[in-house]
Enzyme design. Structure first.
Site, short mmCIF file in Angstrom:
data_model
loop_
_atom_site.label_atom_id
_atom_site.label_comp_id
_atom_site.label_asym_id
_atom_site.label_seq_id
_atom_site.Cartn_x
_atom_site.Cartn_y
_atom_site.Cartn_z
CD GLU A 99 -3.41 37.10 49.15
OE1 GLU A 99 -4.44 37.43 49.58
OE2 GLU A 99 -3.15 37.20 47.90
CG ASP A 101 -0.45 37.18 46.65
OD1 ASP A 101 -1.11 36.20 46.93
OD2 ASP A 101 -0.72 38.17 46.52
CD GLU A 103 -2.14 37.43 41.01
OE1 GLU A 103 -3.25 37.11 40.69
OE2 GLU A 103 -1.91 38.48 41.65
#
Ligand SMILES: *[C@@H]1O[C@H](CO)[C@@H](O)[C@H](O)[C@H]1NC(C)=O
Length: 280
Positions: A99, A101, A103
């Site tokens: 993953e 990311d 955010e």
């Protein structure tokens, strides 16, 4: 004469069609949840996610990718966005997933967003780095980019690199390179932890909250049925940060990084993760 100008027109038309296809959100994404709160508008040129007390919303890419240079322009929830999180990430499936990311943690009006980043490889994450932004991410669209090739992952904002996660398999650190990933994004309520450690709750009188997306561009290898459309001649496949970009990134980290797991001594009493010995 006539036929050559016709050829010219056809060429222009096909170039325009290719350009539209590249950015068309209808062709690249599916709305996956939110019961009508997520919308693709303007013939695929704009996507909006919204969040209210009953639900957030989200979308995912139709394609799975294995390496690429992926840009998206995002305009974040304006005003009092405390408690909201806009997540934009790549992820594979399963317990040992990879993953990458981005955010965005909202805040009360006038207080800065936090840009949170993380990298999971073979199911292991915990590699958080957080940044302030040097602009108001709610007043206009800005470009958030991921360069992912077999040697490195680079997070950039408006073309400026903020973080590099290098392939350190030689030191026994797993690197995402075998599992195709989809792009996901969602807008959701996380007021139990997101803003000032969860002390500030979402103000539902300000709902619905909205984040917008446009100008998606993926120069990437599309993976399907275990095969990748990869063109190893792509310039980004071997791209690295040159000395100027390295210096720029270091400067950005000095000025805007607010959390780095690799310097969080109390969190790692037994010593930092191996990759932290190489500057992260
Ligand atoms: C919100 O603003 C406060 C005060 O400026 C700051 O400490 C915090 O890091 C900001 N971001 C979040 C997500 O809480």
């Amino acid at each position: 004469m006539a036929s050559s100008s016709l050829l010219g027109v056809l060429l222009v038309v096909s170039l325009v069609v290719a350009a539209l296809a590249a950015g068309n959100l209808n062709q690249n994404f599916d709305i996956t949840w939110g019961d009508g709160r997520a919308k693709i508008l303007n013939n695929g040129q704009l996507l909006t996610l919204s969040l209210d007390k009953a639900s957030g919303s989200g979308f995912q890419s139709k394609n799975e990718y294995l390496f690429g240079k992926i840009d998206m322009q995002i305009k974040l929830v304006a005003g009092n966005s405390a408690g909201t999180v806009t997540a934009y990430y790549l992820s594979s499936q399963g317990p040992t997933h990879d993953e990458i990311d981005f955010e965005f943690l909202g805040n009360v009006s006038g207080q800065p967003y936090t840009l949170h980043t993380n990298v999971f490889s073979q199911g292991k994450g915990g590699r958080e780095q957080q940044f302030r932004l040097w602009f108001d991410p709610t007043s206009d669209f800005h470009t958030y980019s991921i360069l992912w090739n077999p040697q490195r992952i680079v997070f950039s904002v408006d073309g400026t690199p903020l973080r590099e996660f290098r392939n350190m398999e030689s030191m026994g650190v797993a690197f995402p390179k075998n599992q195709p990933m989809r792009i996901y994004s969602s807008l959701w309520n996380a007021d139990d932890w997101a803003t000032q450690g969860g002390r500030i709750k979402t103000d539902w009188s300000k709902a619905p909250f909205t984040a917008s997306y446009r100008n998606f561009n993926a120069d990437a290898c599309v993976a399907s049925n275990g095969r990748s459309s990869c063109n190893s001649a792509s310039s980004w496949m071997n791209q690295e940060l040159d000395a100027t970009s390295q210096r720029r990134m270091q400067q950005m980290q000095k000025n805007y990084m607010i959390y780095n797991y690799c310097t969080d001594t109390p969190r790692f009493p037994q010593g930092f993760p191996k990759e932290c010995t190489v500057s992260q």
